[in-house]
Design an enzyme around this catalytic site. Sequence first.
Site, mmCIF file in Angstrom:
data_model
loop_
_atom_site.group_PDB
_atom_site.id
_atom_site.type_symbol
_atom_site.label_atom_id
_atom_site.label_comp_id
_atom_site.label_asym_id
_atom_site.label_seq_id
_atom_site.Cartn_x
_atom_site.Cartn_y
_atom_site.Cartn_z
ATOM 1 N N CYS A 66 -8.762 -1.978 3.760
ATOM 2 C CA CYS A 66 -8.631 -3.099 4.702
ATOM 3 C C CYS A 66 -9.950 -3.471 5.372
ATOM 4 C CB CYS A 66 -7.607 -2.757 5.783
ATOM 5 S SG CYS A 66 -5.940 -2.553 5.149
ATOM 6 N N GLU A 80 -16.611 -10.853 3.030
ATOM 7 C CA GLU A 80 -15.426 -10.591 2.224
ATOM 8 C C GLU A 80 -14.802 -11.882 1.715
ATOM 9 O OE1 GLU A 80 -11.360 -7.933 2.716
ATOM 10 O OE2 GLU A 80 -11.954 -9.250 4.361
ATOM 11 N N GLU A 94 -13.808 -11.959 -6.176
ATOM 12 C CA GLU A 94 -12.600 -11.204 -6.541
ATOM 13 C C GLU A 94 -11.390 -11.603 -5.703
ATOM 14 O OE1 GLU A 94 -16.058 -8.125 -6.256
ATOM 15 O OE2 GLU A 94 -15.320 -9.875 -5.131
ATOM 16 N N CYS A 109 -11.139 -1.762 14.328
ATOM 17 C CA CYS A 109 -11.391 -3.195 14.504
ATOM 18 C C CYS A 109 -11.517 -3.605 15.964
ATOM 19 C CB CYS A 109 -10.288 -4.004 13.846
ATOM 20 S SG CYS A 109 -10.054 -3.642 12.093
ATOM 21 N N LYS A 133 -16.028 -9.675 7.515
ATOM 22 C CA LYS A 133 -14.992 -10.520 6.925
ATOM 23 C C LYS A 133 -15.573 -11.822 6.392
ATOM 24 C CE LYS A 133 -11.257 -8.000 7.757
ATOM 25 N NZ LYS A 133 -10.411 -7.468 6.673
ATOM 26 N N SER A 137 -7.374 1.772 -2.630
ATOM 27 C CA SER A 137 -6.165 0.996 -2.853
ATOM 28 C C SER A 137 -6.571 -0.353 -3.430
ATOM 29 C CB SER A 137 -5.424 0.783 -1.528
ATOM 30 O OG SER A 137 -4.448 -0.223 -1.665
ATOM 31 N N GLU A 179 0.822 -1.212 0.000
ATOM 32 C CA GLU A 179 0.000 0.000 0.000
ATOM 33 C C GLU A 179 0.858 1.265 0.000
ATOM 34 O OE1 GLU A 179 -4.224 0.011 1.703
ATOM 35 O OE2 GLU A 179 -3.011 0.914 3.282
ATOM 36 N N GLU A 224 2.240 1.656 -3.383
ATOM 37 C CA GLU A 224 1.167 2.065 -4.295
ATOM 38 C C GLU A 224 0.903 3.559 -4.156
ATOM 39 O OE1 GLU A 224 -3.574 1.143 -5.272
ATOM 40 O OE2 GLU A 224 -2.616 0.197 -3.528
#
Length: 579
Positions: free
Chosen positions: A299, A361, A366, A503, A358, A319, A279, A282
């Site tokens: 994230c 996710e 993807e 989190c 999550k 990102s 990251e 990037e």
Amino acid sequence: MSMITLTIDGVQVSVPAGSTVLEAAKAAGIHIPTLCYMKGLNEIGACRLCVVDTGARALQAACVLPVSEGMNVKTNTPAVRNARKMNLELLLSNHDKKCLSCVRSTNCELQKLCNEYGVEDENRYAGSMTETHIDDKSPIVRNNAKCVLCRRCVAVCSKVQHVGVIGPIKRGFNTQIACAWGDPLADTACINCGQCIAVCPTGALTERDDTDKVYAAIADPTKHVVVQPAPAVRAALGEEFGIPMGTSVTGKMACALRRLGFDKVFDTDFAADLTIMEEANELIDRVKNGGVLPMITSCSPGWIKFCEHQYPDFLPNLSSCKSPHEMEGAVIKSYYAEKAGIDPKDIVVVSVMPCTAKKFEAARPELGHDGMADVDIVITTRELARMIKKSGIDFASLPEEDFDEMLGDSTGAAVIFGVTGGVMEAALRTAYEAITGKKLEKLEFMDVRGLEGVKEASYNLNGLDLKVAVAHSTGAAAKLLDAVRSGEKSYTFIEIMGCPGGCVNGGGQPIVSPAEREKHDPRVLRAQAIYAEDAAKSVRKSHENPSIMKLYDEYFEKPNSHKAHELLHTHYTARPKYK
């Protein structure tokens, strides 16, 4: 400030004008029971458990009753106690009373109040039950048979998260909390953040339990089962076993995971360091080569889904990095599989996360490669606690153990991913040295720490002005993005965490009651545990993790390489705004 003096149960108390009787009672150390109430979020007097006697013709709800000069309040008369018990009996008469099998048993606010007031399962109001169904099509399971219509879930979904996919429907006895047109959550713009679960007083809202899948994988001799816990899990897991809030239990957690039978115990913190490498580089590439700015972190899966639904014009700003546990899963099923001589198809990756989103996710198409998902099963901190308890493991007495080498190695920059501002701070530690070529002496970036909804800072790195912002909760994210969209604000890099506090306060963390939250803020205490672990690390910058350097030397070559993009990066797609 104008003060009001009143008497509560014979105790004289002075409080600021505008206070409620409930607030005045708390100031006097007098307990009034509540159920629907959450300070600053849900103060609506719906449950009528906080009724008090003020001499008026009817008992009144203390949570919405303003104090007045000379008021005389009684909180424990026979009439008050009988009214509270009657209200509990009425709630219980329309409640699924399968308490023994409920995951909230012994941690249920309704159950606790019924015990205190001597309410029996069978009561004088037993009769018809509101027709309900269980919505289990998404990571969040809704069972309206256990709902007490407190509306706390509605408040957090709309007021804090600005998602607003649930609300009361129908009227009177038939009232229920539901989605528009009776749709399941899975068919709405729900972001699966689980904040509704965190505020629910009963078992009406829970995460989908995937522990049976984990047990089955561990018991399968053909499978190599690898587990990885997220940074925030270690800051909260101990609470489930009587360990004080704010205690990091990293070593005990690693030991418990081994005793559950996992073949390898790795650490998502390793991939947090890997995420920073990808990251930060990037970001540098976008800044130097005219890429889309501001770059926004990716994230938090709740935030990502919120962006897809509500702010699709910002998708190019995200990102392309996968979240840490997805990166770790990809590395486990590629690099680690090669090193260990294991067919990746025989590896089962289990992530222990503080986050219900999550689960969604991990199922994204993807996020995988070669026909395999990066992560196979996600369980929450609460689910792991239940597994440990079911296995008869005395968690508090466990010795401290380390994670398995290589994919269990991490730095202080990785563990702070668990708190709002942590990803930003970790990225700045690496970006500073990459851009300036100088050693960063002071590692703490205090401007991006704390619980302010949106935090801003600006740093000059060798003539490069880096304007950054941090937001936590999707409600705060919406305000920030609206300001960027309008041109009012301009940034280089933005960190967004979907849950308030980051989190550490995720929807999969141990449940903390409203009364306990007023005494001890889990966002603060769990964050302290995270920062203490960072400070105790011998290596505190992601780019100085020797195992990360070894991974690049042996496998990825360099950050943002072609192979890194194949395994560690992804893309996202716009979704309908309301459905």
